[in-house]
Design an enzyme around this catalytic site. Structure first.
Site, PDB file in Angstrom:
ATOM      1  N   TYR A 118      54.743  74.889  50.261  1.00  0.00           N
ATOM      2  CA  TYR A 118      53.795  75.729  50.994  1.00  0.00           C
ATOM      3  C   TYR A 118      54.470  76.903  51.705  1.00  0.00           C
ATOM      4  CZ  TYR A 118      50.005  72.331  50.290  1.00  0.00           C
ATOM      5  OH  TYR A 118      49.050  71.517  49.744  1.00  0.00           O
ATOM      6  N   LYS A 164      59.608  61.531  46.793  1.00  0.00           N
ATOM      7  CA  LYS A 164      59.703  61.335  45.343  1.00  0.00           C
ATOM      8  C   LYS A 164      61.148  61.651  44.949  1.00  0.00           C
ATOM      9  CE  LYS A 164      57.608  60.537  41.374  1.00  0.00           C
ATOM     10  NZ  LYS A 164      57.115  59.200  40.995  1.00  0.00           N
ATOM     11  N   ASP A 197      53.607  58.486  44.922  1.00  0.00           N
ATOM     12  CA  ASP A 197      52.558  58.037  43.995  1.00  0.00           C
ATOM     13  C   ASP A 197      52.191  56.572  44.260  1.00  0.00           C
ATOM     14  OD1 ASP A 197      55.138  57.548  43.144  1.00  0.00           O
ATOM     15  OD2 ASP A 197      54.788  58.030  41.039  1.00  0.00           O
ATOM     16  N   ASP A 221      49.715  66.929  53.051  1.00  0.00           N
ATOM     17  CA  ASP A 221      48.401  67.559  52.963  1.00  0.00           C
ATOM     18  C   ASP A 221      47.491  66.696  52.074  1.00  0.00           C
ATOM     19  OD1 ASP A 221      46.437  69.445  53.281  1.00  0.00           O
ATOM     20  OD2 ASP A 221      47.174  70.763  51.692  1.00  0.00           O
ATOM     21  N   ASP A 225      44.090  63.790  53.148  1.00  0.00           N
ATOM     22  CA  ASP A 225      42.701  63.769  52.662  1.00  0.00           C
ATOM     23  C   ASP A 225      42.369  62.377  52.115  1.00  0.00           C
ATOM     24  OD1 ASP A 225      42.528  66.460  53.275  1.00  0.00           O
ATOM     25  OD2 ASP A 225      41.481  66.991  51.432  1.00  0.00           O
TER      26      ASP A 225
HETATM   27  P1  ATP Z   1      40.883  73.224  52.309  1.00  0.00           P
HETATM   28  O1  ATP Z   1      41.724  73.276  51.089  1.00  0.00           O
HETATM   29  O2  ATP Z   1      40.900  74.500  53.110  1.00  0.00           O
HETATM   30  O3  ATP Z   1      41.138  72.014  53.161  1.00  0.00           O
HETATM   31  P2  ATP Z   1      38.705  72.404  50.581  1.00  0.00           P
HETATM   32  O4  ATP Z   1      38.191  73.467  49.685  1.00  0.00           O
HETATM   33  O5  ATP Z   1      39.596  71.342  50.050  1.00  0.00           O
HETATM   34  O6  ATP Z   1      39.354  73.114  51.858  1.00  0.00           O
HETATM   35  P3  ATP Z   1      36.996  71.296  52.503  1.00  0.00           P
HETATM   36  O7  ATP Z   1      36.327  72.461  53.069  1.00  0.00           O
HETATM   37  O8  ATP Z   1      38.094  70.719  53.310  1.00  0.00           O
HETATM   38  O9  ATP Z   1      37.465  71.689  51.097  1.00  0.00           O
HETATM   39  O10 ATP Z   1      35.945  70.156  52.205  1.00  0.00           O
HETATM   40  C1  ATP Z   1      35.771  69.488  50.978  1.00  0.00           C
HETATM   41  C2  ATP Z   1      34.345  68.957  50.960  1.00  0.00           C
HETATM   42  O11 ATP Z   1      34.166  67.946  51.945  1.00  0.00           O
HETATM   43  C3  ATP Z   1      33.358  70.043  51.304  1.00  0.00           C
HETATM   44  O12 ATP Z   1      33.018  70.742  50.165  1.00  0.00           O
HETATM   45  C4  ATP Z   1      32.247  69.306  51.996  1.00  0.00           C
HETATM   46  O13 ATP Z   1      31.292  68.882  51.062  1.00  0.00           O
HETATM   47  C5  ATP Z   1      32.934  68.098  52.615  1.00  0.00           C
HETATM   48  N1  ATP Z   1      33.197  68.348  54.038  1.00  0.00           N
HETATM   49  C6  ATP Z   1      34.295  68.875  54.589  1.00  0.00           C
HETATM   50  N2  ATP Z   1      34.179  68.976  55.907  1.00  0.00           N
HETATM   51  C7  ATP Z   1      32.961  68.518  56.234  1.00  0.00           C
HETATM   52  C8  ATP Z   1      32.220  68.374  57.467  1.00  0.00           C
HETATM   53  N3  ATP Z   1      32.731  68.719  58.647  1.00  0.00           N
HETATM   54  N4  ATP Z   1      30.975  67.864  57.396  1.00  0.00           N
HETATM   55  C9  ATP Z   1      30.432  67.483  56.231  1.00  0.00           C
HETATM   56  N5  ATP Z   1      31.073  67.592  55.043  1.00  0.00           N
HETATM   57  C10 ATP Z   1      32.314  68.110  55.029  1.00  0.00           C
END
Ligand code: ATP
Length: 327
Positions: A118, A164, A197, A221, A225
């Site tokens: 990054y 890794k 992994d 990162d 998630d």
């Molecule tokens: P980034 O890479 O910037 O983290 P991303 O494109 O991976 O962003 P996010 O915006 O983090 O995507 O969110 C992924 C999905 O999770 C969204 O498209 C949404 O549907 C759901 N999501 C994220 N945050 C929320 C929230 N606060 N409330 C409800 N749903 C959410």
């Protein structure tokens, strides 16, 4: 104390409005100053992170950040590097009333925040593209120490390093070796390692193996998630970027344009993010009160559609404030 507030793009603006409403119901010696950054700032000023915003952040110990869309790399990734907030702390903790794979998960991910892929060193030569992964001894040492210190402070039992090193022998090898060395200074805290992994599989099959996780930037990162998914999703996951002089508090989620403008974004992640800020600056009672109010709101099923509820973003904030008045 001055707090720089950057709502940013998409749902960033919506969840920030909700979190600010909650904060303004607490008696805190904070002065909030609002600044712009993100896709909209790029359109307006030709710069995703305008100089004025960057200067304001450099002049403050605390920055509250919502989300940036396509320009995230030029905004939040740049801010983390400019302000040397080297540790990204991302807790994944179960909240009562949220149906998940497991009843009780309590993991803290400590992600190195300034290096790795990054760093943004990407190149293109005709049909070939290249990215350079930077891992330094200094950064490995400070992130490993940070993870062990966090474990000690929070009474946690185990630190697990994810890497890794069997494939990336030099970069991950250095990270792993330094984590091992640092671990020897903390005999009361158990230390172990997994390949990244395998760790993904264990996180899904047996998250109780993990307590504090320490890892490099990109792995951290991705895995945060995954961990967010274990406790109810991105709508619930807060984070803090901690450095020597500055700290940036932001939810794990991004701008989520698919739901932006509908008023249905879950503000919980952003509200819990403000609790991380309160704790960081010593306002423990206030943080606890907000966390309790959030838990009660969720337990009563007063949630946004991502958690199966019908409430709007601001309605959730108002529910939290109602409960807060009891404490
Ligand atoms: P980034 O890479 O910037 O983290 P991303 O494109 O991976 O962003 P996010 O915006 O983090 O995507 O969110 C992924 C999905 O999770 C969204 O498209 C949404 O549907 C759901 N999501 C994220 N945050 C929320 C929230 N606060 N409330 C409800 N749903 C959410």
């Amino acid at each position: 104390m001055k707090v720089i507030v950057i709502p940013g793009d998409g749902i960033g603006k919506e969840v920030m409005e909700a979190a600010m409403l909650v904060l303004q119901n607490l008696n805190l010696p904070f002065e909030y100053e609002f600044f712009e950054a993100g896709d909209e700032a790029l359109k307006k000023y030709g710069k995703a992170l305008p100089d004025e915003t960057l200067e304001a952040c450099k002049s403050s110990r605390a920055i509250l950040f919502g989300a940036a869309g396509e320009t995230a790399a030029d905004v939040i990734v740049k801010l983390r590097q400019e302000l040397e907030t080297f540790a990204n702390v991302r807790p994944a903790k179960s909240i009562k009333g949220i149906k998940c794979l497991y009843d009780y998960v309590d993991i803290v991910i400590v992600r190195e925040n300034t290096e790795c892929l990054y760093k943004g060193f990407e190149f293109e030569f005709d049909d070939v593209t290249q990215a350079i992964r930077i891992i330094t001894k200094k950064s490995c040492e400070r992130i490993a120490r940070f993870a062990f210190e966090l474990a000690k402070r929070e009474g946690r039992k185990r630190v697990t390093a994810l890497h890794k090193a069997n494939v990336m022998k030099k970069t991950c090898g250095l990270f792993r070796d330094i984590c091992r060395t640092v671990s020897r200074n903390y005999p009361d805290i158990e230390y172990n390692e997994y390949y990244i992994d395998a760790a993904c599989m264990y996180l899904v099959m047996d998250p109780y193996r993990f307590d504090v996780i320490v890892t490099t930037n990109m792995f951290g990162d991705i895995i945060s998630d995954l961990a967010a998914g274990l406790v109810g999703g991105l709508g619930l996951s807060p984070s803090a970027n901690i450095g020597e002089k500055h700290a940036i508090f932001e939810p794990v989620h991004g701008a989520a344009f698919d739901i932006a403008g509908k008023g249905i974004a879950n503000p919980t992640a952003m509200i819990l993010t403000t609790c991380m800020m309160l704790r960081h600056f010593g306002y423990i009672e206030e943080a606890r009160a907000v966390e309790k109010a959030v838990e009660e709101t969720i337990a009563e099923g007063k949630t946004t559609p991502d958690l199966g509820g019908k409430l709007k973003t601001m309605d959730v904030a108002k529910e939290v404030i109602k409960k807060l008045k009891k404490y």
